[in-house]
Enzyme design. Structure first.
Site: not given
Ligand code: CMC
Length: 440
Positions: A314, A375
């Site tokens: 998140h 989720d």
């Molecule tokens: N699986 C594997 N790696 C992950 C995941 C994951 N689900 N989420 C984040 N990471 C890694 C990412 O690759 C990055 O690694 P590095 O620092 O080595 O580059 C690090 O963790 C930080 O992630 P980010 O993508 O920069 O973080 P963000 O804040 O931009 O993205 C997120 C947040 C929710 C989009 C992401 O965690 C994700 O894609 N999660 C899976 C989709 C999901 O469950 N979404 C629902 C969010 S909660 C409900 C809502 O608000 O709608």
């Protein structure tokens, strides 16, 4: 609180290029990090700030929802989400989000009456459904039909009038379950079931989903209660992608229903509300593959592979998502109570729990503070209720609609609101002369 009252100190910025020093106001919120007011930065230094994804940007003032991602805290109008999930109802939470306080008994009765008397859709709106392909994703139908409400409620409504804005809020909250249930009925080729005002909010939704003209669905009060809690948990989440979309679209003073449809569109993506559907697809893929869970964990860690653990991570929570804790508990209760007898659902829950266990011991996930989010477990509950997979994000939208409309209302009432208009760091071609065909 006015900007003047919130200003506690200043921050000095030194431009190392020119040596010029400027002072920027430091604003103190009720809770959360101090915030530098950069609105005069361009005027004073001629510089923009750059913050793609809004990693460090507060885009507005708000009094509605507070979350502390490090501690795993979520509060609506100051009330902890755990208390609301245990003691409140979705409709009472709607009142709280819209009005700022819990209702007194007579206020609640009036609110319930108002919502119940807006649940019907204009009969002409029914024809919109038949314009969609039968196999349309229900979120596509939601975007279209909610936007179409703007054709029914436009000229008579004044978005600058607080009462008209509240009417729009009541209409949206009341009509979302009807629009949502009918998007499912349409895909199934089943007749639309009209709302029943003798039922409460969540019971009514289940009734419109599952009753038939020849047989009324017997709503299980425990399932309706579980749904009500899930709606409370989804009701608002401060300036997330869909809410920010609503605020940005609304800042141009567009019709509220067109604005709210933009929120639904933003929610649909798998990085946001679409994750609940994606989690079940992922768990099913894992179960069907016969491969060990470690294969999927490895794929999620592999930067060359686009696979991510859906329902994990998140932007704000760097601790367990408090909503996920509550949902995980309901999920267990539902499966243990014997209400859900399908062994496939138990297997999905087993896989989810095992995946969580492995991920929470794995250095990749631990070092990045990746925990299950809202989720991760909600889909298993929806499946147990008999809700089809492509309706999961629709249910998220039904819950979040109150947050969108409360935030839109707050923005419209705020005299400081300006049209949202970010700038850019332009990296394209500088000015050049047009070339005729033969010169290219
Ligand atoms: N699986 C594997 N790696 C992950 C995941 C994951 N689900 N989420 C984040 N990471 C890694 C990412 O690759 C990055 O690694 P590095 O620092 O080595 O580059 C690090 O963790 C930080 O992630 P980010 O993508 O920069 O973080 P963000 O804040 O931009 O993205 C997120 C947040 C929710 C989009 C992401 O965690 C994700 O894609 N999660 C899976 C989709 C999901 O469950 N979404 C629902 C969010 S909660 C409900 C809502 O608000 O709608």
């Amino acid at each position: 609180m006015s900007k003047k009252d919130a200003t506690t100190n200043t921050v000095t910025i030194t431009d190392n290029r020119t040596g010029k020093q400027i002072e920027l106001d430091l604003l103190k919120p009720t809770c959360g990090p101090m915030t530098i007011d950069v609105t005069s930065l361009y005027k004073q230094l001629g510089y923009f700030t750059y913050d793609p994804g809004f990693m460090s940007t507060a885009s507005c003032w708000s009094k509605i929802t507070y979350l502390d991602g490090d501690k795993g805290v979520l509060e609506y109008r100051g009330y902890p989400i755990e208390q609301l999930a245990e003691k409140s109802t979705f409709l009472e939470t709607c009142y709280l989000l819209l009005h700022g306080d819990l209702p007194k008994k007579d206020e609640m009765e009036k609110f319930e009456y108002d919502i119940k008397h807006h649940t019907m859709l204009h009969e002409q709106l029914l024809r919109f459904y038949s314009g969609f392909r039968r196999d349309s994703h229900p979120m596509a139908i939601m975007v279209g039909v909610v936007a179409a409400l703007s054709a029914f409620y436009h000229d008579d409504e004044d978005i600058h009038d607080p009462q008209d804005r509240m009417n729009a809020a009541h209409r949206l909250i009341a009509k979302m379950p009807t629009i949502a249930a009918w998007s499912y009925r349409y895909a199934m080729g089943m007749p639309f079931i009209y709302p029943d005002n003798s039922l409460d909010f969540s019971e009514n939704f289940l009734h419109m989903m599952f009753s038939t003209p020849c047989e009324k669905y017997k709503v299980d009060p425990l399932l309706a209660k579980a749904l009500d809690i899930i709606l409370i948990l989804h009701a608002d989440h401060e300036q997330n992608a869909s809410t920010s979309t609503v605020r940005l679209a609304g800042s141009s003073q567009a019709n509220p229903f067109a604005v709210l449809a933009s929120g639904i569109a933003s929610l649909w993506g798998p990085a946001h509300g679409g994750a609940n559907e994606a989690v079940i697809r992922m768990l099913t893929e894992i179960n069907d593959s016969g491969k060990p869970l470690s294969d999927f964990i490895d794929r999620a860690k592999d930067k060359k592979d686009r696979f991510r653990l859906m329902g994990f991570g998140h932007r704000v929570y760097k601790n367990y998502d408090p909503r996920a804790k509550i949902i995980r508990k309901i999920c267990h209760q539902m499966l243990e109570s014997g209400q859900c007898t399908d062994p496939k659902h138990q297997k999905l829950l087993d896989t989810a729990m095992e995946l969580e266990k492995i991920a929470r011991e794995d250095d990749y996930f631990v070092s990045r503070n990746l925990y299950p989010n809202v989720d991760f477990y909600s889909g298993i509950i929806f499946l147990g209720m008999g809700i089809p997979l492509n309706m999961f994000t629709v249910l998220f939208a039904v819950g979040r609609s109150v947050g969108w409309v409360a935030q839109w209302n707050e923005m419209m009432a705020d005299p400081q609101t300006k049209i949202g208009r970010p700038r850019q760091l332009f990296t394209g071609e500088a000015t050049r002369e047009y070339q005729e065909f033969e010169e290219r």
